[in-house]
Design a protein around this motif. Structure first.
Motif, PDB file in Angstrom:
ATOM      1  N   HIS A  80       0.861  -1.187   0.000  1.00  0.00           N
ATOM      2  CA  HIS A  80       0.000   0.000   0.000  1.00  0.00           C
ATOM      3  C   HIS A  80       0.895   1.233   0.000  1.00  0.00           C
ATOM      4  O   HIS A  80       1.758   1.377   0.879  1.00  0.00           O
ATOM      5  CB  HIS A  80      -0.887  -0.035   1.255  1.00  0.00           C
ATOM      6  N   ARG A  87      -3.720   7.463  -2.330  1.00  0.00           N
ATOM      7  CA  ARG A  87      -3.359   6.126  -1.896  1.00  0.00           C
ATOM      8  C   ARG A  87      -3.618   5.144  -3.036  1.00  0.00           C
ATOM      9  O   ARG A  87      -4.512   5.341  -3.853  1.00  0.00           O
ATOM     10  CB  ARG A  87      -4.132   5.709  -0.650  1.00  0.00           C
ATOM     11  N   GLU A  89      -2.996   0.615  -3.802  1.00  0.00           N
ATOM     12  CA  GLU A  89      -2.488  -0.638  -3.269  1.00  0.00           C
ATOM     13  C   GLU A  89      -2.708  -1.764  -4.262  1.00  0.00           C
ATOM     14  O   GLU A  89      -3.509  -1.661  -5.201  1.00  0.00           O
ATOM     15  CB  GLU A  89      -3.133  -0.968  -1.925  1.00  0.00           C
ATOM     16  N   TRP A 183      -4.157  -2.758  11.445  1.00  0.00           N
ATOM     17  CA  TRP A 183      -5.391  -2.324  10.801  1.00  0.00           C
ATOM     18  C   TRP A 183      -5.426  -2.679   9.321  1.00  0.00           C
ATOM     19  O   TRP A 183      -6.365  -2.322   8.609  1.00  0.00           O
ATOM     20  CB  TRP A 183      -5.572  -0.813  10.977  1.00  0.00           C
ATOM     21  N   THR A 184      -4.396  -3.359   8.836  1.00  0.00           N
ATOM     22  CA  THR A 184      -4.300  -3.646   7.413  1.00  0.00           C
ATOM     23  C   THR A 184      -3.605  -4.980   7.188  1.00  0.00           C
ATOM     24  O   THR A 184      -2.857  -5.452   8.055  1.00  0.00           O
ATOM     25  CB  THR A 184      -3.501  -2.535   6.696  1.00  0.00           C
ATOM     26  N   ASP A 185      -3.885  -5.605   6.042  1.00  0.00           N
ATOM     27  CA  ASP A 185      -3.173  -6.819   5.653  1.00  0.00           C
ATOM     28  C   ASP A 185      -2.186  -6.534   4.530  1.00  0.00           C
ATOM     29  O   ASP A 185      -1.862  -7.396   3.726  1.00  0.00           O
ATOM     30  CB  ASP A 185      -4.148  -7.919   5.237  1.00  0.00           C
ATOM     31  N   ARG A 186      -1.708  -5.287   4.488  1.00  0.00           N
ATOM     32  CA  ARG A 186      -0.674  -4.873   3.548  1.00  0.00           C
ATOM     33  C   ARG A 186       0.528  -4.321   4.334  1.00  0.00           C
ATOM     34  O   ARG A 186       0.395  -3.929   5.490  1.00  0.00           O
ATOM     35  CB  ARG A 186      -1.154  -3.753   2.617  1.00  0.00           C
ATOM     36  N   GLU A 188       2.405  -1.050   4.495  1.00  0.00           N
ATOM     37  CA  GLU A 188       2.116   0.314   4.067  1.00  0.00           C
ATOM     38  C   GLU A 188       3.408   1.114   3.945  1.00  0.00           C
ATOM     39  O   GLU A 188       4.267   1.065   4.829  1.00  0.00           O
ATOM     40  CB  GLU A 188       1.184   1.000   5.069  1.00  0.00           C
ATOM     41  N   ARG A 233      -4.024   7.067  13.097  1.00  0.00           N
ATOM     42  CA  ARG A 233      -4.337   5.634  13.170  1.00  0.00           C
ATOM     43  C   ARG A 233      -3.688   4.986  14.385  1.00  0.00           C
ATOM     44  O   ARG A 233      -4.280   4.118  15.027  1.00  0.00           O
ATOM     45  CB  ARG A 233      -3.867   4.934  11.889  1.00  0.00           C
TER      46      ARG A 233
END
Length: 378
Positions: A80, A87, A89, A183-186, A188, A233
């Protein structure tokens, strides 16, 4: 009797017990080569890095007999990119990567090296005494091949006269960990004029945050003023590790071997900027190539393979570092990719070696150039 007094001789002496040295030891033992690793530090070694293993790194580790899974870290499905306004991804084309704490990775490598029968000497001093001999805590050990896996400031490299570089650039960074649920499966990558902020999920309740930039930075320099949208975040999450600094170097050596008896590996053999996330993947692939070359007594073949392994990461790093150097270009690039997300997906496939860069440039280059021309800087 000392831990190494019974060795006296080894086929390969590896200086450096980090991931590169341990991977080399494993690959050599898989081919039946007697190998001894000497490391001045204790057996648990940490290093500031982004702590994300790309898919090709996991594949290389599996060939070394190390299968990492969710017990070791947190899978991430892609990459991402984000700045203050834009943004974009994409997911990896074949398999996910894995966020792994550096200490956990080192623990798995060390256990595998012990399992395959490598001799590991921790908290041990080594002084090179001749072309094929060294003093290990004052006792002589003889070897056939010397491997320098002792990092960016490699003493083996200096001793062998292999310090000459074609490219040598440095950036600066610090790594922290925050106790917060990812908070993400990437992975960043956040962009600002000061540099990039890399966020990698490494546990169910922890994220790794690495701040890297062109200008030197202090250990206590806050990243938050440069990335306020990320600060929102993370909020008041507590730091759960001591900040650790490191250099992110782009270094291309003229030579990585000397005759039939000295070879360099990992950061000692040159390095690619952390912006690619490809340092460890290349390191593990180099270890396999080195082991094959030692068995065939052809270190020149290792040098050739090393160049091939390094070529794509250095090309991708050059493109990404242009964005770091010229913020207006970075802003236009993110806008162009956000408007054409399929291009970012294909670029990610290039990055992990599943699509050729020349073909992408030929087929998609005009679209990307048009997107850059149509975009605007902030």
């Amino acid at each position: 009797m000392s831990a190494f007094s019974s060795l006296l001789r080894t086929d390969v002496l590896v200086i450096g017990g980090g991931p590169a040295g341990l991977a080399a030891a494993i690959a050599l033992r898989q081919r039946g080569v007697d190998v001894t690793v000497v490391e001045a530090r204790p057996a648990s070694i940490d290093k500031a890095c982004g702590e994300g293993l790309m898919p090709e790194a996991l594949t290389a580790l599996e060939r070394l007999g190390i299968l990492l899974d969710a017990r070791d870290g947190v899978p991430f499905r892609g990459i991402h990119f984000e700045d203050v306004k834009t943004r974009v991804e994409a997911v990896f084309p074949s398999r996910p990567g894995l966020g792994v704490r550096r200490l956990r990775l080192h623990e798995r490598l060390r256990a595998r090296a012990e399992e395959v029968g490598a001799h590991l000497l921790w908290e041990t001093r080594c002084q090179l005494a001749g072309p094929q001999s060294a003093l290990v805590n004052g006792e002589e050990i003889r070897f056939r091949v010397l491997v320098g896996a002792d990092g960016q400031a490699s003493q083996v490299r200096a001793w062998a006269g292999l310090d000459a570089c074609r490219v040598d650039r440095v950036r600066y960074g610090f790594r922290r960990h925050y106790q917060i649920e990812p908070w993400t499966d990437r992975v960043e990558v956040h962009w600002a004029e000061r540099g990039q902020l890399y966020i990698t999920p490494v546990a169910e309740d922890c994220v790794c945050v690495a701040f890297v930039g062109r200008e030197p930075m202090r250990e206590d320099e806050p990243w938050q003023p440069h990335f306020p949208w990320v600060e929102e975040r993370i909020g008041n999450a507590a730091e759960c590790s001591v900040p650790r600094g490191a250099l992110s170097a782009t270094r291309v050596l003229r030579e990585v071997e000397r005759g039939s008896s000295v070879a360099l590996l990992g950061d000692a053999a040159g390095s690619v900027d952390a912006v690619t996330g490809e340092g460890l993947a290349g390191c593990f692939q180099q270890a396999e190539a080195l082991a094959a070359a030692v068995v065939s007594n052809d270190l020149e073949a290792y040098a050739s393979t090393h160049r091939a392994i390094s070529r794509l990461p250095h090309r991708m790093a050059a493109l990404l570092l242009l964005m770091d150097r010229y913020p207006a270009l970075q802003q236009r690039a993110l806008q162009a990719l956000a408007a054409r997300p399929h291009l970012f997906e294909e670029l990610l496939a290039v990055h992990v070696g599943e699509r050729g860069l020349p073909r992408f440039a030929l087929e998609r280059g005009p679209q990307l150039c048009l997107g850059l021309l149509m975009a605007s800087s902030y």
